[in-house]
Design an enzyme around this catalytic site. Structure first.
Site, PDB file in Angstrom:
ATOM      1  N   ARG A  22      34.450  37.825  19.637  1.00  0.00           N
ATOM      2  CA  ARG A  22      35.437  38.281  20.715  1.00  0.00           C
ATOM      3  C   ARG A  22      36.626  38.840  19.948  1.00  0.00           C
ATOM      4  O   ARG A  22      37.468  37.841  19.511  1.00  0.00           O
ATOM      5  CB  ARG A  22      35.714  37.180  21.721  1.00  0.00           C
ATOM      6  CG  ARG A  22      36.666  37.683  22.823  1.00  0.00           C
ATOM      7  CD  ARG A  22      37.094  36.572  23.738  1.00  0.00           C
ATOM      8  NE  ARG A  22      38.279  36.927  24.782  1.00  0.00           N
ATOM      9  CZ  ARG A  22      39.304  36.415  24.616  1.00  0.00           C
ATOM     10  NH1 ARG A  22      39.918  35.961  23.714  1.00  0.00           N
ATOM     11  NH2 ARG A  22      40.243  36.732  25.566  1.00  0.00           N
ATOM     12  N   SER A  72      31.133  37.009  33.075  1.00  0.00           N
ATOM     13  CA  SER A  72      32.159  36.358  33.750  1.00  0.00           C
ATOM     14  C   SER A  72      32.492  36.341  35.082  1.00  0.00           C
ATOM     15  O   SER A  72      32.383  37.372  35.686  1.00  0.00           O
ATOM     16  CB  SER A  72      33.640  36.708  32.796  1.00  0.00           C
ATOM     17  OG  SER A  72      33.436  36.695  31.541  1.00  0.00           O
ATOM     18  N   LYS A 109      43.365  32.843  26.317  1.00  0.00           N
ATOM     19  CA  LYS A 109      43.191  34.270  27.140  1.00  0.00           C
ATOM     20  C   LYS A 109      44.403  34.151  28.168  1.00  0.00           C
ATOM     21  O   LYS A 109      44.304  33.522  29.106  1.00  0.00           O
ATOM     22  CB  LYS A 109      41.975  34.134  27.885  1.00  0.00           C
ATOM     23  CG  LYS A 109      41.530  35.569  28.682  1.00  0.00           C
ATOM     24  CD  LYS A 109      40.300  35.315  29.248  1.00  0.00           C
ATOM     25  CE  LYS A 109      40.035  36.292  30.508  1.00  0.00           C
ATOM     26  NZ  LYS A 109      40.133  37.706  29.925  1.00  0.00           N
TER      27      LYS A 109
HETATM   28  C1  LIG Z   1      31.148  32.787  27.791  1.00  0.00           C
HETATM   29  C2  LIG Z   1      32.305  33.785  28.053  1.00  0.00           C
HETATM   30  N1  LIG Z   1      32.912  33.556  29.307  1.00  0.00           N
HETATM   31  C3  LIG Z   1      33.837  34.205  29.650  1.00  0.00           C
HETATM   32  C4  LIG Z   1      34.524  35.183  28.965  1.00  0.00           C
HETATM   33  C5  LIG Z   1      35.618  35.964  29.355  1.00  0.00           C
HETATM   34  O1  LIG Z   1      35.100  37.350  29.492  1.00  0.00           O
HETATM   35  P1  LIG Z   1      36.293  38.481  30.461  1.00  0.00           P
HETATM   36  O2  LIG Z   1      36.572  37.973  31.422  1.00  0.00           O
HETATM   37  O3  LIG Z   1      35.597  39.933  30.010  1.00  0.00           O
HETATM   38  O4  LIG Z   1      37.322  38.232  29.151  1.00  0.00           O
HETATM   39  P2  LIG Z   1      37.589  38.624  27.852  1.00  0.00           P
HETATM   40  O5  LIG Z   1      37.156  37.323  26.995  1.00  0.00           O
HETATM   41  O6  LIG Z   1      37.106  39.997  27.514  1.00  0.00           O
HETATM   42  O7  LIG Z   1      39.128  38.631  27.357  1.00  0.00           O
HETATM   43  C6  LIG Z   1      33.814  35.266  27.503  1.00  0.00           C
HETATM   44  N2  LIG Z   1      34.347  36.123  26.618  1.00  0.00           N
HETATM   45  N3  LIG Z   1      32.793  34.654  27.101  1.00  0.00           N
HETATM   46  C1  LIG Z   2      37.581  33.896  26.487  1.00  0.00           C
HETATM   47  C2  LIG Z   2      37.970  33.082  27.737  1.00  0.00           C
HETATM   48  N1  LIG Z   2      37.281  33.400  28.932  1.00  0.00           N
HETATM   49  C3  LIG Z   2      37.904  32.793  29.925  1.00  0.00           C
HETATM   50  C4  LIG Z   2      37.517  32.982  31.450  1.00  0.00           C
HETATM   51  O1  LIG Z   2      37.978  32.143  31.949  1.00  0.00           O
HETATM   52  O2  LIG Z   2      36.656  33.672  31.761  1.00  0.00           O
HETATM   53  S1  LIG Z   2      39.131  31.559  29.340  1.00  0.00           S
HETATM   54  C5  LIG Z   2      38.585  32.081  27.646  1.00  0.00           C
HETATM   55  C6  LIG Z   2      39.528  31.508  26.484  1.00  0.00           C
HETATM   56  C7  LIG Z   2      38.852  30.119  26.216  1.00  0.00           C
HETATM   57  O3  LIG Z   2      39.637  29.573  24.958  1.00  0.00           O
HETATM   58  P1  LIG Z   2      39.657  27.999  24.869  1.00  0.00           P
HETATM   59  O4  LIG Z   2      38.659  27.393  24.562  1.00  0.00           O
HETATM   60  O5  LIG Z   2      40.742  28.251  23.471  1.00  0.00           O
HETATM   61  O6  LIG Z   2      40.552  27.488  26.156  1.00  0.00           O
END
Ligand SMILES: Cc1ncc(COP(=O)(O)OP(=O)(O)O)c(N)n1
Ligand SMILES: Cc1nc(C(=O)O)sc1CCOP(=O)(O)O
Ligand SMILES: [Mg+2]
Length: 214
Positions: free
Chosen positions: A43, A112, A141
């Site tokens: 990511r 997602s 995020k």
């Molecule tokens: C495993 C997983 N779940 C959710 C996300 C989030 O994807 P998205 O909503 O497209 O947001 P970004 O990660 O692109 O900012 C994820 N990356 N992985």
């Molecule tokens: C990449 C991402 N996606 C989200 C979602 O809700 O779809 S939350 C998230 C960040 C998760 O990071 P951490 O484990 O440091 O909290």
């Protein structure tokens, strides 16, 4: 495929190159896999497609022989060019049918979902697993949706037969709550990326063993 994918989803490391900067993303992944990580996502929100391809190739080399799949976030073009195992997209990214057409039938596609309607709309014809959350608020995020908590997570899980992984603010203390929600896996960024000992950080999740696991 579904059973094997659920096994892969169990401890899913979503890598952030900036957060991993001190140890380095490749070394972080190597150590985290040694600690029990079962799937890896690149990511790299601020990278170009060319940079993502380079990073993906380096991660692929590090993962060779481990059986741990590599998925690329947002960038299906990079996933195909690097011959990664799949891609992960969100509701604001490329549409699942278009992503599937680019990935072909065999690569993994994750989607997602933050709301009941998006979970219902996720079409198993195109999508292999769901990323559900955020379970808790997270600084990783900044544009995340309203947190679901464990009860909201369980409600989302009940709406789809697709394999799923919970994400958002998850730490080892949350293992029992996520298990009780019925999730197939836990996806984490900051619980492993940027930690002084990524192997120990991954090991701290070892007791997450969903029902389908023997
Ligand atoms: C495993 C997983 N779940 C959710 C996300 C989030 O994807 P998205 O909503 O497209 O947001 P970004 O990660 O692109 O900012 C994820 N990356 N992985
Ligand atoms: C990449 C991402 N996606 C989200 C979602 O809700 O779809 S939350 C998230 C960040 C998760 O990071 P951490 O484990 O440091 O909290
Ligand atoms: Mg995205």
């Amino acid at each position: 495929m579904t059973g094997q994918l659920k096994d892969h989803l169990r401890l899913y490391l979503v890598t952030d190159p900036q957060l991993c900067a001190q140890t380095g993303i490749v070394e972080t992944v190597r150590r985290a896999v040694a600690g029990g990580v079962t799937m890896v996502q690149l990511r790299a929100k601020h990278a170009t497609t060319a940079q993502r391809i380079d990073l993906a190739m380096a991660l692929k080399a590090a993962l060779q022989g481990t059986g741990v799949p590599l998925v690329i976030n947002d960038d299906v073009t990079a996933a195909v060019a690097a011959d990664a195992d799949g891609a992960h997209i969100g509701q604001g990214d490329i549409a699942p049918d278009k992503a599937r057409a680019m990935l072909g039938p065999d690569r993994i596609l994750g989607l997602s979902c933050e709301t009941p309607q998006t979970v219902r709309d996720a079409d198993p014809a195109y999508v292999d697993y769901l990323g559900l959350g955020p379970v808790f608020g997270t600084d990783t995020k900044t544009d995340h949706a309203q947190p679901t908590g464990f009860d909201g997570l369980a409600d989302l899980i009940a709406l789809s037969s697709l394999p799923n992984v919970a994400i958002g603010g998850l730490k080892p203390d949350h293992i029992d709550g996520v298990l009780a929600s019925g999730a197939d896996g836990m996806a984490v960024v900051s619980a492993i990326c940027g930690q002084a000992d990524p192997k120990a950080a991954a090991r701290a999740f070892h007791s997450f063993k969903p029902e389908h696991k023997t």
